[in-house]
Design a protein around this motif. Structure first.
Motif, PDB file in Angstrom:
ATOM      1  N   GLU A  51      42.601  35.614  39.218  1.00  0.00           N
ATOM      2  CA  GLU A  51      43.940  36.031  39.571  1.00  0.00           C
ATOM      3  C   GLU A  51      44.668  35.635  38.283  1.00  0.00           C
ATOM      4  OE1 GLU A  51      41.283  33.846  40.447  1.00  0.00           O
ATOM      5  OE2 GLU A  51      40.800  34.503  42.862  1.00  0.00           O
ATOM      6  N   GLU A  52      45.461  35.418  37.441  1.00  0.00           N
ATOM      7  CA  GLU A  52      45.741  34.777  36.143  1.00  0.00           C
ATOM      8  C   GLU A  52      46.351  35.736  34.939  1.00  0.00           C
ATOM      9  OE1 GLU A  52      46.706  30.669  35.925  1.00  0.00           O
ATOM     10  OE2 GLU A  52      44.605  30.417  36.525  1.00  0.00           O
ATOM     11  N   ALA A  53      44.847  36.594  35.164  1.00  0.00           N
ATOM     12  CA  ALA A  53      45.097  37.475  34.151  1.00  0.00           C
ATOM     13  C   ALA A  53      45.835  38.797  34.087  1.00  0.00           C
ATOM     14  CB  ALA A  53      43.160  38.071  33.925  1.00  0.00           C
ATOM     15  N   GLU A  54      45.725  39.657  32.916  1.00  0.00           N
ATOM     16  CA  GLU A  54      46.931  40.559  32.869  1.00  0.00           C
ATOM     17  C   GLU A  54      45.176  41.740  32.325  1.00  0.00           C
ATOM     18  OE1 GLU A  54      49.761  38.868  30.308  1.00  0.00           O
ATOM     19  OE2 GLU A  54      51.099  38.620  32.070  1.00  0.00           O
ATOM     20  N   LEU A  55      45.140  41.077  31.048  1.00  0.00           N
ATOM     21  CA  LEU A  55      43.872  41.722  30.131  1.00  0.00           C
ATOM     22  C   LEU A  55      42.466  41.346  30.756  1.00  0.00           C
ATOM     23  CD1 LEU A  55      43.352  43.506  28.080  1.00  0.00           C
ATOM     24  CD2 LEU A  55      43.490  41.791  26.387  1.00  0.00           C
ATOM     25  N   LEU A  56      41.198  41.791  30.685  1.00  0.00           N
ATOM     26  CA  LEU A  56      39.522  41.861  31.459  1.00  0.00           C
ATOM     27  C   LEU A  56      39.269  41.935  29.821  1.00  0.00           C
ATOM     28  CD1 LEU A  56      37.827  40.759  32.866  1.00  0.00           C
ATOM     29  CD2 LEU A  56      37.710  42.620  34.618  1.00  0.00           C
ATOM     30  N   ILE A  57      38.162  40.940  29.376  1.00  0.00           N
ATOM     31  CA  ILE A  57      37.663  42.182  28.218  1.00  0.00           C
ATOM     32  C   ILE A  57      36.249  41.805  28.984  1.00  0.00           C
ATOM     33  CG2 ILE A  57      37.614  41.256  25.859  1.00  0.00           C
ATOM     34  CD1 ILE A  57      40.100  40.326  25.262  1.00  0.00           C
ATOM     35  N   ILE A  58      35.932  42.646  28.441  1.00  0.00           N
ATOM     36  CA  ILE A  58      34.212  43.066  29.094  1.00  0.00           C
ATOM     37  C   ILE A  58      33.678  42.890  27.399  1.00  0.00           C
ATOM     38  CG2 ILE A  58      32.339  44.745  29.716  1.00  0.00           C
ATOM     39  CD1 ILE A  58      35.091  43.094  31.935  1.00  0.00           C
ATOM     40  N   GLN A  59      32.997  41.947  27.639  1.00  0.00           N
ATOM     41  CA  GLN A  59      31.638  41.411  26.078  1.00  0.00           C
ATOM     42  C   GLN A  59      30.921  41.893  25.880  1.00  0.00           C
ATOM     43  OE1 GLN A  59      31.571  37.427  24.116  1.00  0.00           O
ATOM     44  NE2 GLN A  59      33.748  37.779  23.274  1.00  0.00           N
ATOM     45  N   GLY A  60      30.496  42.482  25.126  1.00  0.00           N
ATOM     46  CA  GLY A  60      28.331  42.495  25.456  1.00  0.00           C
ATOM     47  C   GLY A  60      27.990  43.444  25.802  1.00  0.00           C
ATOM     48  N   PHE A  61      26.881  43.218  26.167  1.00  0.00           N
ATOM     49  CA  PHE A  61      25.960  44.103  27.249  1.00  0.00           C
ATOM     50  C   PHE A  61      26.067  43.684  28.702  1.00  0.00           C
ATOM     51  CE2 PHE A  61      21.774  43.844  29.425  1.00  0.00           C
ATOM     52  CZ  PHE A  61      22.221  44.865  29.509  1.00  0.00           C
ATOM     53  N   VAL A  62      26.476  44.618  29.586  1.00  0.00           N
ATOM     54  CA  VAL A  62      26.130  44.826  31.080  1.00  0.00           C
ATOM     55  C   VAL A  62      25.687  45.689  31.229  1.00  0.00           C
ATOM     56  CG1 VAL A  62      27.883  45.379  32.762  1.00  0.00           C
ATOM     57  CG2 VAL A  62      29.077  44.761  30.971  1.00  0.00           C
ATOM     58  N   ASN A  63      24.619  44.529  32.801  1.00  0.00           N
ATOM     59  CA  ASN A  63      23.338  45.237  33.045  1.00  0.00           C
ATOM     60  C   ASN A  63      23.516  45.729  34.884  1.00  0.00           C
ATOM     61  OD1 ASN A  63      23.041  42.991  34.538  1.00  0.00           O
ATOM     62  ND2 ASN A  63      21.485  42.118  33.473  1.00  0.00           N
ATOM     63  N   GLU A  64      22.746  45.734  35.298  1.00  0.00           N
ATOM     64  CA  GLU A  64      23.370  46.501  36.667  1.00  0.00           C
ATOM     65  C   GLU A  64      23.488  45.525  37.923  1.00  0.00           C
ATOM     66  OE1 GLU A  64      20.675  49.735  38.058  1.00  0.00           O
ATOM     67  OE2 GLU A  64      21.213  50.600  36.873  1.00  0.00           O
ATOM     68  N   ALA A  65      22.622  44.063  37.249  1.00  0.00           N
ATOM     69  CA  ALA A  65      22.878  42.822  38.171  1.00  0.00           C
ATOM     70  C   ALA A  65      24.359  42.035  38.092  1.00  0.00           C
ATOM     71  CB  ALA A  65      21.463  41.967  37.880  1.00  0.00           C
ATOM     72  N   MET A  66      25.760  42.106  36.720  1.00  0.00           N
ATOM     73  CA  MET A  66      26.348  41.776  36.522  1.00  0.00           C
ATOM     74  C   MET A  66      27.341  42.958  37.184  1.00  0.00           C
ATOM     75  SD  MET A  66      25.590  40.664  33.205  1.00  0.00           S
ATOM     76  CE  MET A  66      27.021  40.359  32.609  1.00  0.00           C
ATOM     77  N   ALA A  67      27.284  44.035  37.353  1.00  0.00           N
ATOM     78  CA  ALA A  67      28.116  45.318  37.750  1.00  0.00           C
ATOM     79  C   ALA A  67      29.000  44.874  38.852  1.00  0.00           C
ATOM     80  CB  ALA A  67      27.174  46.623  38.440  1.00  0.00           C
ATOM     81  N   GLY A  68      28.422  44.303  40.346  1.00  0.00           N
ATOM     82  CA  GLY A  68      28.944  44.219  41.409  1.00  0.00           C
ATOM     83  C   GLY A  68      30.373  42.751  40.915  1.00  0.00           C
ATOM     84  N   GLU A  69      29.478  41.472  40.377  1.00  0.00           N
ATOM     85  CA  GLU A  69      30.436  40.761  39.739  1.00  0.00           C
ATOM     86  C   GLU A  69      31.684  41.724  39.793  1.00  0.00           C
ATOM     87  OE1 GLU A  69      30.744  36.755  40.544  1.00  0.00           O
ATOM     88  OE2 GLU A  69      29.320  37.660  40.942  1.00  0.00           O
ATOM     89  N   LEU A  70      31.283  42.161  38.530  1.00  0.00           N
ATOM     90  CA  LEU A  70      31.832  42.274  37.113  1.00  0.00           C
ATOM     91  C   LEU A  70      33.369  43.221  37.809  1.00  0.00           C
ATOM     92  CD1 LEU A  70      30.899  43.709  34.106  1.00  0.00           C
ATOM     93  CD2 LEU A  70      32.326  41.447  34.276  1.00  0.00           C
ATOM     94  N   LYS A  71      33.282  44.590  38.965  1.00  0.00           N
ATOM     95  CA  LYS A  71      34.119  44.584  40.006  1.00  0.00           C
ATOM     96  C   LYS A  71      34.944  44.115  40.799  1.00  0.00           C
ATOM     97  CE  LYS A  71      31.746  48.797  40.880  1.00  0.00           C
ATOM     98  NZ  LYS A  71      31.310  49.959  41.757  1.00  0.00           N
ATOM     99  N   GLU A  72      34.376  42.657  41.908  1.00  0.00           N
ATOM    100  CA  GLU A  72      34.604  41.832  41.861  1.00  0.00           C
ATOM    101  C   GLU A  72      35.851  40.969  41.748  1.00  0.00           C
ATOM    102  OE1 GLU A  72      32.359  39.259  44.565  1.00  0.00           O
ATOM    103  OE2 GLU A  72      34.069  38.025  44.291  1.00  0.00           O
ATOM    104  N   THR A  73      35.345  40.749  39.988  1.00  0.00           N
ATOM    105  CA  THR A  73      36.338  40.401  39.300  1.00  0.00           C
ATOM    106  C   THR A  73      37.562  41.309  38.092  1.00  0.00           C
ATOM    107  OG1 THR A  73      34.560  39.125  37.637  1.00  0.00           O
ATOM    108  CG2 THR A  73      36.503  39.031  36.793  1.00  0.00           C
ATOM    109  N   TYR A  74      37.607  41.963  38.704  1.00  0.00           N
ATOM    110  CA  TYR A  74      38.022  42.848  37.925  1.00  0.00           C
ATOM    111  C   TYR A  74      39.293  43.232  39.820  1.00  0.00           C
ATOM    112  CZ  TYR A  74      40.707  47.563  37.228  1.00  0.00           C
ATOM    113  OH  TYR A  74      41.610  48.150  36.575  1.00  0.00           O
ATOM    114  N   SER A  75      39.114  43.406  40.547  1.00  0.00           N
ATOM    115  CA  SER A  75      39.940  43.370  41.448  1.00  0.00           C
ATOM    116  C   SER A  75      40.581  42.471  42.161  1.00  0.00           C
ATOM    117  CB  SER A  75      38.595  44.026  43.405  1.00  0.00           C
ATOM    118  OG  SER A  75      38.047  43.007  43.814  1.00  0.00           O
TER     119      SER A  75
END
Ligand code: SF4
Length: 136
Positions: A51-75
């Motif tokens: 909620e405080e961030a202007e830049l999201l840094i995705i570092q390394g491996f992303v799998n399908e189990a993480m995808a939903g959580e990452l989309k929520e983080t971005y939103s």
């Protein structure tokens, strides 16, 4: 709407970033953030909440189990927001290609830092590209 004047200059040249670390790219990230390279010189400060961030840094491996959580983080991030995909795995699935998810499949990516893992210089270059706005 983008701020102008000194506020706009400050916003353009500094990033509060939220880091999503996963795997072996961390070793080079630690180098980039530590005193030898010191990303804080470039106005990069880590925050612990998207909620405080202007830049999201995705570092390394992303799998399908993480995808939903990452989309929520971005939103949860306020606008304007930017995304940096760090390393071959976040950029295109990498060594785990059959199971990996590329960050750009989840949300728009503004800049990529190439490498497996990317060197600290590549990470710093990606930050400078974002600051100069040459990714647009
Ligand atoms: S890009 Fe290379 S170093 Fe980074 S997480 Fe993937 S395999 Fe590891």
């Amino acid at each position: 709407m983008e701020a102008t004047g000194i506020t706009g200059w400050a916003e353009k040249n500094s990033f509060k970033y939220y880091l999503v670390p996963s795997t072996c790219c961390s070793s080079e990230w630690i180098q980039a953030a530590s005193c030898r390279y010191d990303l804080e010189r470039f106005g990069c400060v880590e925050v612990l909440s998207p909620e405080e961030a202007e830049l999201l840094i995705i570092q390394g491996f992303v799998n399908e189990a993480m995808a939903g959580e990452l989309k929520e983080t971005y939103s949860k991030m306020p606008h304007p927001k930017k995304v940096l995909a760090l390393g071959a795995c976040a950029s295109q699935g990498g060594s785990f290609f059959e199971k990996g998810v590329s960050a750009h499949e989840l949300f728009p990516v503004d800049v990529w830092a190439a490498g497996c893992p990317p060197r600290p210089e590549a990470i710093m270059n990606a930050i400078l590209v974002l600051q100069k706005g040459s990714h647009k």
